[in-house]
Design a protein around this motif. Structure first.
Motif, PDB file in Angstrom:
ATOM      1  N   LEU A  29     -26.556 -20.253  -7.697  1.00 22.08           N
ATOM      2  CA  LEU A  29     -27.585 -19.787  -8.627  1.00 22.08           C
ATOM      3  C   LEU A  29     -28.848 -20.638  -8.472  1.00 22.08           C
ATOM      4  CD1 LEU A  29     -25.413 -19.579 -11.861  1.00 22.08           C
ATOM      5  CD2 LEU A  29     -26.440 -17.613 -10.725  1.00 22.08           C
ATOM      6  N   PRO A  30     -30.036 -20.027  -8.555  1.00 22.39           N
ATOM      7  CA  PRO A  30     -31.268 -20.829  -8.647  1.00 22.39           C
ATOM      8  C   PRO A  30     -31.339 -21.414 -10.058  1.00 22.39           C
ATOM      9  CG  PRO A  30     -31.801 -18.491  -8.763  1.00 22.39           C
ATOM     10  CD  PRO A  30     -30.315 -18.577  -8.523  1.00 22.39           C
ATOM     11  N   ALA A  31     -30.482 -22.409 -10.286  1.00 23.79           N
ATOM     12  CA  ALA A  31     -30.109 -22.800 -11.649  1.00 23.79           C
ATOM     13  C   ALA A  31     -30.961 -23.898 -12.257  1.00 23.79           C
ATOM     14  CB  ALA A  31     -28.637 -23.242 -11.650  1.00 23.79           C
ATOM     15  N   ARG A  32     -31.981 -24.374 -11.532  1.00 21.63           N
ATOM     16  CA  ARG A  32     -32.840 -25.412 -12.103  1.00 21.63           C
ATOM     17  C   ARG A  32     -34.093 -24.767 -12.687  1.00 21.63           C
ATOM     18  NH1 ARG A  32     -32.349 -29.531  -8.631  1.00 21.63           N
ATOM     19  NH2 ARG A  32     -31.327 -30.903 -10.119  1.00 21.63           N
ATOM     20  N   LEU A  76     -37.665 -17.330 -11.823  1.00 24.56           N
ATOM     21  CA  LEU A  76     -38.140 -18.597 -12.391  1.00 24.56           C
ATOM     22  C   LEU A  76     -37.420 -19.827 -11.842  1.00 24.56           C
ATOM     23  CD1 LEU A  76     -38.454 -17.659 -16.181  1.00 24.56           C
ATOM     24  CD2 LEU A  76     -40.258 -17.685 -14.449  1.00 24.56           C
ATOM     25  N   GLY A  77     -36.179 -19.666 -11.408  1.00 21.77           N
ATOM     26  CA  GLY A  77     -35.355 -20.820 -11.087  1.00 21.77           C
ATOM     27  C   GLY A  77     -35.574 -21.378  -9.688  1.00 21.77           C
ATOM     28  N   GLU A  78     -35.149 -22.624  -9.504  1.00 20.66           N
ATOM     29  CA  GLU A  78     -35.150 -23.284  -8.200  1.00 20.66           C
ATOM     30  C   GLU A  78     -33.726 -23.679  -7.841  1.00 20.66           C
ATOM     31  OE1 GLU A  78     -37.789 -26.572  -8.012  1.00 20.66           O
ATOM     32  OE2 GLU A  78     -39.556 -25.419  -8.622  1.00 20.66           O
ATOM     33  N   MET A  79     -33.482 -23.870  -6.536  1.00 21.63           N
ATOM     34  CA  MET A  79     -32.154 -24.279  -6.083  1.00 21.63           C
ATOM     35  C   MET A  79     -31.832 -25.683  -6.605  1.00 21.63           C
ATOM     36  SD  MET A  79     -30.325 -22.157  -4.542  1.00 21.63           S
ATOM     37  CE  MET A  79     -30.400 -20.572  -3.710  1.00 21.63           C
ATOM     38  N   PRO A  80     -30.631 -25.890  -7.129  1.00 21.78           N
ATOM     39  CA  PRO A  80     -30.251 -27.200  -7.672  1.00 21.78           C
ATOM     40  C   PRO A  80     -29.741 -28.128  -6.571  1.00 21.78           C
ATOM     41  CG  PRO A  80     -28.485 -25.621  -8.023  1.00 21.78           C
ATOM     42  CD  PRO A  80     -29.587 -24.870  -7.326  1.00 21.78           C
ATOM     43  N   LEU A  81     -30.642 -28.654  -5.757  1.00 21.87           N
ATOM     44  CA  LEU A  81     -30.233 -29.526  -4.660  1.00 21.87           C
ATOM     45  C   LEU A  81     -29.598 -30.804  -5.189  1.00 21.87           C
ATOM     46  CD1 LEU A  81     -33.288 -29.162  -2.252  1.00 21.87           C
ATOM     47  CD2 LEU A  81     -31.077 -27.985  -2.134  1.00 21.87           C
ATOM     48  N   PRO A  82     -28.666 -31.393  -4.445  1.00 22.59           N
ATOM     49  CA  PRO A  82     -28.018 -32.633  -4.887  1.00 22.59           C
ATOM     50  C   PRO A  82     -29.037 -33.747  -5.099  1.00 22.59           C
ATOM     51  CG  PRO A  82     -26.860 -31.664  -3.016  1.00 22.59           C
ATOM     52  CD  PRO A  82     -28.129 -30.898  -3.165  1.00 22.59           C
ATOM     53  N   PRO A  83     -28.700 -34.735  -5.930  1.00 22.56           N
ATOM     54  CA  PRO A  83     -29.656 -35.794  -6.292  1.00 22.56           C
ATOM     55  C   PRO A  83     -30.078 -36.675  -5.121  1.00 22.56           C
ATOM     56  CG  PRO A  83     -27.457 -36.250  -7.165  1.00 22.56           C
ATOM     57  CD  PRO A  83     -27.430 -34.845  -6.684  1.00 22.56           C
ATOM     58  N   TYR A  84     -29.283 -36.714  -4.051  1.00 19.93           N
ATOM     59  CA  TYR A  84     -29.643 -37.568  -2.914  1.00 19.93           C
ATOM     60  C   TYR A  84     -30.613 -36.874  -1.952  1.00 19.93           C
ATOM     61  CZ  TYR A  84     -25.540 -34.921  -1.368  1.00 19.93           C
ATOM     62  OH  TYR A  84     -24.629 -33.913  -1.111  1.00 19.93           O
ATOM     63  N   ILE A  85     -30.959 -35.610  -2.214  1.00 21.99           N
ATOM     64  CA  ILE A  85     -31.956 -34.912  -1.396  1.00 21.99           C
ATOM     65  C   ILE A  85     -33.296 -34.960  -2.128  1.00 21.99           C
ATOM     66  CG2 ILE A  85     -32.671 -32.680  -0.445  1.00 21.99           C
ATOM     67  CD1 ILE A  85     -29.760 -32.070   0.112  1.00 21.99           C
ATOM     68  N   GLY A  90     -22.500 -17.771  -8.874  1.00 20.41           N
ATOM     69  CA  GLY A  90     -21.856 -18.587  -9.890  1.00 20.41           C
ATOM     70  C   GLY A  90     -21.837 -20.074  -9.639  1.00 20.41           C
ATOM     71  N   SER A  91     -22.291 -20.544  -8.472  1.00 20.92           N
ATOM     72  CA  SER A  91     -22.193 -21.964  -8.155  1.00 20.92           C
ATOM     73  C   SER A  91     -23.415 -22.752  -8.583  1.00 20.92           C
ATOM     74  CB  SER A  91     -21.995 -22.170  -6.648  1.00 20.92           C
ATOM     75  OG  SER A  91     -20.628 -22.250  -6.317  1.00 20.92           O
ATOM     76  N   ALA A  92     -23.162 -24.008  -8.966  1.00 16.62           N
ATOM     77  CA  ALA A  92     -24.245 -24.950  -9.232  1.00 16.62           C
ATOM     78  C   ALA A  92     -24.579 -25.760  -7.985  1.00 16.62           C
ATOM     79  CB  ALA A  92     -23.850 -25.894 -10.366  1.00 16.62           C
ATOM     80  N   ALA A  93     -23.793 -25.586  -6.926  1.00 15.23           N
ATOM     81  CA  ALA A  93     -24.033 -26.275  -5.650  1.00 15.23           C
ATOM     82  C   ALA A  93     -23.405 -25.452  -4.538  1.00 15.23           C
ATOM     83  CB  ALA A  93     -23.434 -27.679  -5.680  1.00 15.23           C
ATOM     84  N   ALA A  94     -23.893 -25.644  -3.325  1.00  8.37           N
ATOM     85  CA  ALA A  94     -23.392 -24.878  -2.185  1.00  8.37           C
ATOM     86  C   ALA A  94     -22.101 -25.484  -1.633  1.00  8.37           C
ATOM     87  CB  ALA A  94     -24.441 -24.839  -1.075  1.00  8.37           C
ATOM     88  N   HIS A 141     -16.377 -21.463  -7.602  1.00  5.60           N
ATOM     89  CA  HIS A 141     -17.736 -21.782  -8.046  1.00  5.60           C
ATOM     90  C   HIS A 141     -17.856 -23.296  -8.220  1.00  5.60           C
ATOM     91  CE1 HIS A 141     -18.734 -17.666  -8.203  1.00  5.60           C
ATOM     92  NE2 HIS A 141     -18.104 -17.371  -9.316  1.00  5.60           N
ATOM     93  N   VAL A 142     -18.692 -23.889  -7.393  1.00  3.92           N
ATOM     94  CA  VAL A 142     -18.815 -25.339  -7.344  1.00  3.92           C
ATOM     95  C   VAL A 142     -19.590 -25.836  -8.560  1.00  3.92           C
ATOM     96  CG1 VAL A 142     -19.497 -27.296  -5.902  1.00  3.92           C
ATOM     97  CG2 VAL A 142     -18.942 -25.090  -4.831  1.00  3.92           C
ATOM     98  N   GLY A 143     -19.028 -26.832  -9.232  1.00  4.88           N
ATOM     99  CA  GLY A 143     -19.702 -27.444 -10.372  1.00  4.88           C
ATOM    100  C   GLY A 143     -20.348 -28.754  -9.970  1.00  4.88           C
TER     101      GLY A 143
END
Length: 342
Positions: free
Chosen positions: A64-67, A145-154, A173-177, A205-207
Protein backbone atom coordinates in the motif's frame (compact mmCIF):
# COMPACT_ATOMS: atom_id res chain seq x y z
CA UNK A 1 20.28 -17.98 23.18
CA UNK A 2 22.01 -14.57 23.18
CA UNK A 3 21.25 -11.91 20.57
CA UNK A 4 24.96 -11.15 20.17
CA UNK A 5 25.38 -14.53 18.46
CA UNK A 6 23.69 -13.00 15.40
CA UNK A 7 25.73 -9.83 15.15
CA UNK A 8 28.17 -8.83 12.40
CA UNK A 9 29.94 -5.66 11.28
CA UNK A 10 28.18 -3.93 8.40
CA UNK A 11 29.62 -0.76 6.83
CA UNK A 12 26.83 1.75 6.25
CA UNK A 13 27.89 2.30 2.63
CA UNK A 14 26.84 -1.29 1.79
CA UNK A 15 23.17 -0.53 2.57
CA UNK A 16 21.58 -0.18 -0.88
CA UNK A 17 19.68 3.10 -1.18
CA UNK A 18 18.23 2.67 -4.68
CA UNK A 19 17.32 -0.34 -6.83
CA UNK A 20 19.49 -1.35 -9.78
CA UNK A 21 18.30 -0.33 -13.24
CA UNK A 22 17.65 -3.98 -14.17
CA UNK A 23 16.09 -6.24 -11.54
CA UNK A 24 17.99 -9.39 -12.56
CA UNK A 25 21.41 -7.71 -12.50
CA UNK A 26 21.68 -8.08 -8.73
CA UNK A 27 24.44 -10.32 -7.46
CA UNK A 28 23.50 -13.74 -6.10
CA UNK A 29 25.43 -15.59 -3.43
CA UNK A 30 24.72 -19.33 -3.57
CA UNK A 31 25.21 -21.00 -0.20
CA UNK A 32 25.27 -24.76 0.28
CA UNK A 33 23.36 -25.20 3.55
CA UNK A 34 25.11 -28.51 4.34
CA UNK A 35 28.76 -27.67 3.57
CA UNK A 36 28.82 -23.89 3.77
CA UNK A 37 30.37 -23.69 0.28
CA UNK A 38 29.83 -20.31 -1.41
CA UNK A 39 29.51 -19.44 -5.08
CA UNK A 40 29.19 -15.94 -6.54
CA UNK A 41 26.65 -15.46 -9.33
CA UNK A 42 24.38 -12.93 -11.02
CA UNK A 43 20.68 -13.26 -10.17
CA UNK A 44 19.64 -13.91 -13.79
CA UNK A 45 21.54 -17.23 -13.49
CA UNK A 46 19.39 -18.50 -10.59
CA UNK A 47 17.66 -20.84 -13.07
CA UNK A 48 20.82 -22.95 -13.22
CA UNK A 49 20.28 -23.97 -9.59
CA UNK A 50 16.65 -25.00 -10.01
CA UNK A 51 15.58 -28.45 -11.22
CA UNK A 52 12.63 -29.75 -13.17
CA UNK A 53 9.92 -30.69 -10.67
CA UNK A 54 10.95 -28.08 -8.11
CA UNK A 55 8.45 -25.45 -6.97
CA UNK A 56 9.23 -21.78 -6.47
CA UNK A 57 6.85 -20.15 -3.95
CA UNK A 58 6.25 -16.41 -4.32
CA UNK A 59 4.43 -13.96 -2.03
CA UNK A 60 1.98 -11.97 -4.19
CA UNK A 61 1.19 -9.30 -1.59
CA UNK A 62 1.07 -5.72 -2.87
CA UNK A 63 2.42 -2.77 -0.91
CA UNK A 64 0.00 0.00 0.00
CA UNK A 65 1.17 3.60 -0.58
CA UNK A 66 0.62 3.78 3.15
CA UNK A 67 2.61 6.86 4.18
CA UNK A 68 0.40 9.95 4.42
CA UNK A 69 1.37 13.56 5.15
CA UNK A 70 -1.27 15.83 6.63
CA UNK A 71 -1.88 18.71 8.99
CA UNK A 72 -3.74 19.09 12.26
CA UNK A 73 -7.01 20.90 11.61
CA UNK A 74 -6.74 23.13 14.67
CA UNK A 75 -3.09 24.23 14.43
CA UNK A 76 -1.83 23.35 10.93
CA UNK A 77 1.06 21.34 12.43
CA UNK A 78 2.54 18.83 9.98
CA UNK A 79 1.81 15.16 10.79
CA UNK A 80 3.05 11.93 9.20
CA UNK A 81 0.76 8.88 9.40
CA UNK A 82 1.77 5.36 8.42
CA UNK A 83 -1.07 2.87 7.89
CA UNK A 84 -0.37 -0.54 9.45
CA UNK A 85 -3.55 -2.59 9.56
CA UNK A 86 -7.21 -2.09 8.70
CA UNK A 87 -9.61 -2.66 11.58
CA UNK A 88 -13.40 -2.54 11.31
CA UNK A 89 -14.92 -0.21 8.75
CA UNK A 90 -12.65 2.71 7.89
CA UNK A 91 -10.60 2.48 11.07
CA UNK A 92 -6.87 1.80 10.73
CA UNK A 93 -4.08 1.03 13.16
CA UNK A 94 -1.26 3.47 12.40
CA UNK A 95 2.07 4.90 13.48
CA UNK A 96 2.26 8.68 13.83
CA UNK A 97 5.09 11.23 13.90
CA UNK A 98 5.23 13.31 16.02
CA UNK A 99 2.95 11.15 18.15
CA UNK A 100 2.91 13.54 21.12
CA UNK A 101 0.81 15.97 19.07
CA UNK A 102 -1.98 13.46 18.49
CA UNK A 103 -4.54 12.81 21.24
CA UNK A 104 -7.95 11.15 21.09
CA UNK A 105 -10.27 13.43 19.13
CA UNK A 106 -7.48 15.07 17.11
CA UNK A 107 -8.48 15.67 13.48
CA UNK A 108 -6.03 15.42 10.58
CA UNK A 109 -6.53 16.80 7.08
CA UNK A 110 -4.84 15.19 4.06
CA UNK A 111 -4.79 16.59 0.52
CA UNK A 112 -6.78 19.74 1.26
CA UNK A 113 -9.71 17.78 2.63
CA UNK A 114 -9.69 14.93 0.12
CA UNK A 115 -9.14 12.66 3.12
CA UNK A 116 -9.71 13.40 6.81
CA UNK A 117 -9.18 11.34 9.95
CA UNK A 118 -10.09 11.46 13.63
CA UNK A 119 -7.92 9.75 16.26
CA UNK A 120 -10.06 7.32 18.26
CA UNK A 121 -7.39 5.46 20.30
CA UNK A 122 -3.81 5.97 21.44
CA UNK A 123 -1.12 3.47 22.45
CA UNK A 124 2.61 3.40 23.18
CA UNK A 125 5.45 3.92 20.69
CA UNK A 126 3.48 6.22 18.40
CA UNK A 127 0.55 3.88 17.82
CA UNK A 128 -2.79 5.51 16.98
CA UNK A 129 -6.14 4.34 15.60
CA UNK A 130 -7.77 6.68 13.09
CA UNK A 131 -11.27 6.70 11.63
CA UNK A 132 -10.98 7.97 8.04
CA UNK A 133 -13.59 9.93 6.08
CA UNK A 134 -13.54 10.35 2.28
CA UNK A 135 -15.61 10.30 -0.88
CA UNK A 136 -15.39 7.34 -3.25
CA UNK A 137 -13.02 4.36 -2.85
CA UNK A 138 -10.43 4.49 -0.07
CA UNK A 139 -7.65 2.74 -2.01
CA UNK A 140 -8.06 5.14 -4.93
CA UNK A 141 -7.75 8.10 -2.57
CA UNK A 142 -4.73 6.46 -0.95
CA UNK A 143 -3.13 5.87 -4.34
CA UNK A 144 -3.52 9.58 -5.07
CA UNK A 145 -2.20 10.91 -1.74
CA UNK A 146 0.03 8.21 -0.29
CA UNK A 147 3.73 7.43 -0.67
CA UNK A 148 5.53 4.09 -0.49
CA UNK A 149 6.53 3.25 3.12
CA UNK A 150 10.23 2.59 2.50
CA UNK A 151 12.21 1.05 5.38
CA UNK A 152 13.89 3.50 7.80
CA UNK A 153 17.40 2.64 6.57
CA UNK A 154 16.60 3.92 3.05
CA UNK A 155 17.21 7.67 2.93
CA UNK A 156 16.87 8.26 -0.82
CA UNK A 157 13.60 9.13 -2.57
CA UNK A 158 12.21 6.37 -4.81
CA UNK A 159 11.70 7.74 -8.34
CA UNK A 160 9.51 4.86 -9.56
CA UNK A 161 7.15 3.46 -6.90
CA UNK A 162 6.75 0.23 -8.92
CA UNK A 163 10.34 -0.68 -8.07
CA UNK A 164 9.16 -1.33 -4.51
CA UNK A 165 6.63 -3.83 -5.85
CA UNK A 166 7.27 -7.29 -7.24
CA UNK A 167 6.20 -7.80 -10.86
CA UNK A 168 3.62 -10.33 -9.61
CA UNK A 169 2.13 -8.23 -6.76
CA UNK A 170 -1.67 -8.39 -6.77
CA UNK A 171 -3.13 -8.65 -3.22
CA UNK A 172 -3.17 -5.18 -1.60
CA UNK A 173 -2.33 -5.11 2.08
CA UNK A 174 1.39 -4.87 2.89
CA UNK A 175 3.19 -2.17 4.83
CA UNK A 176 6.47 -3.35 3.25
CA UNK A 177 7.56 -5.28 0.17
CA UNK A 178 8.59 -8.96 0.18
CA UNK A 179 11.95 -7.79 -1.12
CA UNK A 180 13.46 -11.13 -2.17
CA UNK A 181 10.94 -11.09 -5.01
CA UNK A 182 12.11 -7.73 -6.36
CA UNK A 183 14.84 -9.49 -8.38
CA UNK A 184 12.40 -11.33 -10.64
CA UNK A 185 11.10 -10.17 -14.02
CA UNK A 186 8.28 -11.65 -16.10
CA UNK A 187 10.92 -12.92 -18.54
CA UNK A 188 12.92 -14.70 -15.83
CA UNK A 189 9.78 -16.30 -14.39
CA UNK A 190 8.89 -17.56 -17.87
CA UNK A 191 12.39 -19.01 -18.25
CA UNK A 192 11.98 -20.80 -14.93
CA UNK A 193 8.63 -22.27 -16.01
CA UNK A 194 10.12 -23.47 -19.29
CA UNK A 195 12.69 -25.44 -17.31
CA UNK A 196 9.84 -27.40 -15.74
CA UNK A 197 9.87 -25.60 -12.40
CA UNK A 198 6.43 -24.96 -10.89
CA UNK A 199 5.45 -21.47 -9.74
CA UNK A 200 3.11 -21.17 -6.75
CA UNK A 201 1.71 -18.11 -4.99
CA UNK A 202 0.86 -17.50 -1.36
CA UNK A 203 -0.05 -14.20 0.32
CA UNK A 204 1.42 -12.77 3.50
CA UNK A 205 0.85 -9.10 4.22
CA UNK A 206 4.12 -7.80 5.62
CA UNK A 207 3.88 -5.68 8.75
CA UNK A 208 6.38 -3.14 10.04
CA UNK A 209 7.25 -5.59 12.79
CA UNK A 210 9.61 -7.01 10.17
CA UNK A 211 11.88 -4.02 10.84
CA UNK A 212 11.41 -3.95 14.60
CA UNK A 213 14.75 -4.64 16.30
CA UNK A 214 15.09 -7.41 18.87
CA UNK A 215 15.48 -5.47 22.11
CA UNK A 216 16.13 -8.36 24.52
CA UNK A 217 19.44 -10.09 25.27
CA UNK A 218 17.86 -13.56 25.21
CA UNK A 219 16.03 -14.08 21.91
CA UNK A 220 13.60 -16.51 23.56
CA UNK A 221 12.10 -13.49 25.34
CA UNK A 222 11.37 -11.69 22.05
CA UNK A 223 7.70 -10.98 21.34
CA UNK A 224 7.23 -11.85 17.66
CA UNK A 225 4.89 -9.72 15.53
CA UNK A 226 1.91 -11.32 13.74
CA UNK A 227 1.08 -11.09 10.02
CA UNK A 228 -1.94 -12.17 7.97
CA UNK A 229 -1.54 -14.97 5.40
CA UNK A 230 -3.65 -16.78 2.81
CA UNK A 231 -3.06 -19.96 0.80
CA UNK A 232 -5.41 -21.25 -1.92
CA UNK A 233 -6.50 -24.82 -2.49
CA UNK A 234 -4.67 -24.79 -5.83
CA UNK A 235 -1.37 -23.83 -4.19
CA UNK A 236 -1.77 -26.29 -1.33
CA UNK A 237 -2.45 -29.16 -3.76
CA UNK A 238 0.52 -28.21 -5.95
CA UNK A 239 2.89 -28.10 -2.98
CA UNK A 240 1.69 -31.48 -1.69
CA UNK A 241 2.14 -32.98 -5.17
CA UNK A 242 5.66 -31.58 -5.49
CA UNK A 243 6.62 -33.07 -2.13
CA UNK A 244 5.20 -36.49 -3.03
CA UNK A 245 7.14 -36.55 -6.31
CA UNK A 246 10.43 -35.66 -4.64
CA UNK A 247 10.65 -32.09 -5.87
CA UNK A 248 12.11 -29.32 -3.79
CA UNK A 249 10.12 -26.40 -2.42
CA UNK A 250 12.15 -23.20 -2.81
CA UNK A 251 10.70 -20.29 -0.90
CA UNK A 252 11.22 -16.75 -2.21
CA UNK A 253 11.65 -14.60 0.86
CA UNK A 254 11.27 -14.96 4.59
CA UNK A 255 7.59 -13.98 4.29
CA UNK A 256 6.82 -16.99 2.07
CA UNK A 257 8.90 -19.11 4.43
CA UNK A 258 6.98 -18.04 7.54
CA UNK A 259 3.68 -18.77 5.79
CA UNK A 260 4.68 -22.22 4.55
CA UNK A 261 6.25 -23.26 7.85
CA UNK A 262 3.20 -22.05 9.79
CA UNK A 263 0.88 -24.19 7.67
CA UNK A 264 3.13 -27.26 7.57
CA UNK A 265 3.81 -27.09 11.32
CA UNK A 266 0.09 -27.18 12.07
CA UNK A 267 -0.65 -30.07 9.70
CA UNK A 268 2.15 -32.63 10.11
CA UNK A 269 4.02 -31.37 7.07
CA UNK A 270 0.96 -31.18 4.81
CA UNK A 271 -0.31 -28.04 3.11
CA UNK A 272 -3.99 -27.10 3.37
CA UNK A 273 -5.96 -24.12 2.14
CA UNK A 274 -6.85 -21.40 4.59
CA UNK A 275 -5.99 -18.03 6.09
CA UNK A 276 -5.04 -16.67 9.46
CA UNK A 277 -2.41 -14.88 11.49
CA UNK A 278 1.10 -16.17 12.00
CA UNK A 279 3.54 -15.13 14.69
CA UNK A 280 5.96 -18.01 14.06
CA UNK A 281 9.49 -17.28 15.29
CA UNK A 282 12.14 -19.35 13.50
CA UNK A 283 15.63 -19.51 15.01
CA UNK A 284 18.41 -22.15 15.27
CA UNK A 285 17.06 -25.40 16.65
CA UNK A 286 13.92 -25.16 14.53
CA UNK A 287 13.42 -28.09 12.14
CA UNK A 288 12.06 -26.98 8.79
CA UNK A 289 8.96 -28.88 7.73
CA UNK A 290 7.99 -27.13 4.48
CA UNK A 291 10.89 -25.70 2.51
CA UNK A 292 14.06 -27.19 1.04
CA UNK A 293 15.68 -23.97 -0.11
CA UNK A 294 15.34 -20.22 0.17
CA UNK A 295 15.98 -17.12 -1.94
CA UNK A 296 16.42 -14.10 0.30
CA UNK A 297 18.19 -10.76 0.61
CA UNK A 298 20.88 -9.93 3.17
CA UNK A 299 19.36 -8.97 6.51
CA UNK A 300 20.07 -6.68 9.45
CA UNK A 301 22.42 -7.74 12.25
CA UNK A 302 20.62 -9.17 15.30
CA UNK A 303 17.31 -9.40 13.38
CA UNK A 304 14.73 -12.18 13.48
CA UNK A 305 15.38 -12.64 9.76
CA UNK A 306 19.06 -13.50 10.17
CA UNK A 307 17.93 -15.98 12.84
CA UNK A 308 15.51 -17.55 10.35
CA UNK A 309 18.23 -18.12 7.72
CA UNK A 310 20.61 -19.35 10.44
CA UNK A 311 18.06 -22.03 11.34
CA UNK A 312 18.15 -23.23 7.73
CA UNK A 313 21.87 -23.13 6.97
CA UNK A 314 23.51 -23.03 10.38
CA UNK A 315 24.62 -19.93 12.28
CA UNK A 316 28.31 -20.42 11.51
CA UNK A 317 27.66 -20.86 7.78
CA UNK A 318 25.46 -17.77 7.67
CA UNK A 319 27.87 -15.55 9.57
CA UNK A 320 30.74 -16.72 7.34
CA UNK A 321 28.59 -15.97 4.28
CA UNK A 322 27.67 -12.52 5.61
CA UNK A 323 31.27 -11.65 6.41
CA UNK A 324 32.19 -12.79 2.90
CA UNK A 325 29.41 -10.60 1.49
CA UNK A 326 30.86 -7.61 3.35
CA UNK A 327 34.37 -8.36 2.05
CA UNK A 328 33.04 -8.73 -1.49
CA UNK A 329 30.95 -5.56 -1.12
CA UNK A 330 27.55 -7.08 -1.74
CA UNK A 331 24.63 -4.66 -1.44
CA UNK A 332 22.47 -5.19 1.68
CA UNK A 333 18.78 -5.05 2.66
CA UNK A 334 15.67 -4.22 0.63
CA UNK A 335 17.25 -2.96 -2.62
CA UNK A 336 20.36 -5.09 -2.19
CA UNK A 337 21.69 -8.36 -3.57
CA UNK A 338 20.32 -11.86 -3.02
CA UNK A 339 21.31 -15.16 -1.47
CA UNK A 340 20.18 -18.63 -2.53
CA UNK A 341 20.39 -21.18 0.29
CA UNK A 342 20.04 -24.68 -1.11
Amino acid sequence: MKIDLFDFELPEELIAQVPLKNRTDSRLMVLNKETGEIKHEIFKNVTEYLREGDCLVLNDTKVLPARLFGVKKDTGAKIEVLLLKQLEGNKWETLVKPAKRIKEGTEIDFGDGLLTAVCTETSEHGGRVFDFKFEGIFYEVLDQLGEMPLPPYIKEQLEDRDRYQTVYARELGSAAAPTAGLHFTEELLQEIKEKGVHIAFITLHVGLGTFRPVSVDDILEHDMHSEYYMITEETAQLLNDVKKRGGRIISVGTTSTRTLETIASKNDGEFITGSGWTSIFIYPGYEYKAIDGLITNFHLPKSTLIMLVSALAGRENILHAYNTAVEEEYRFFSFGDAMLII
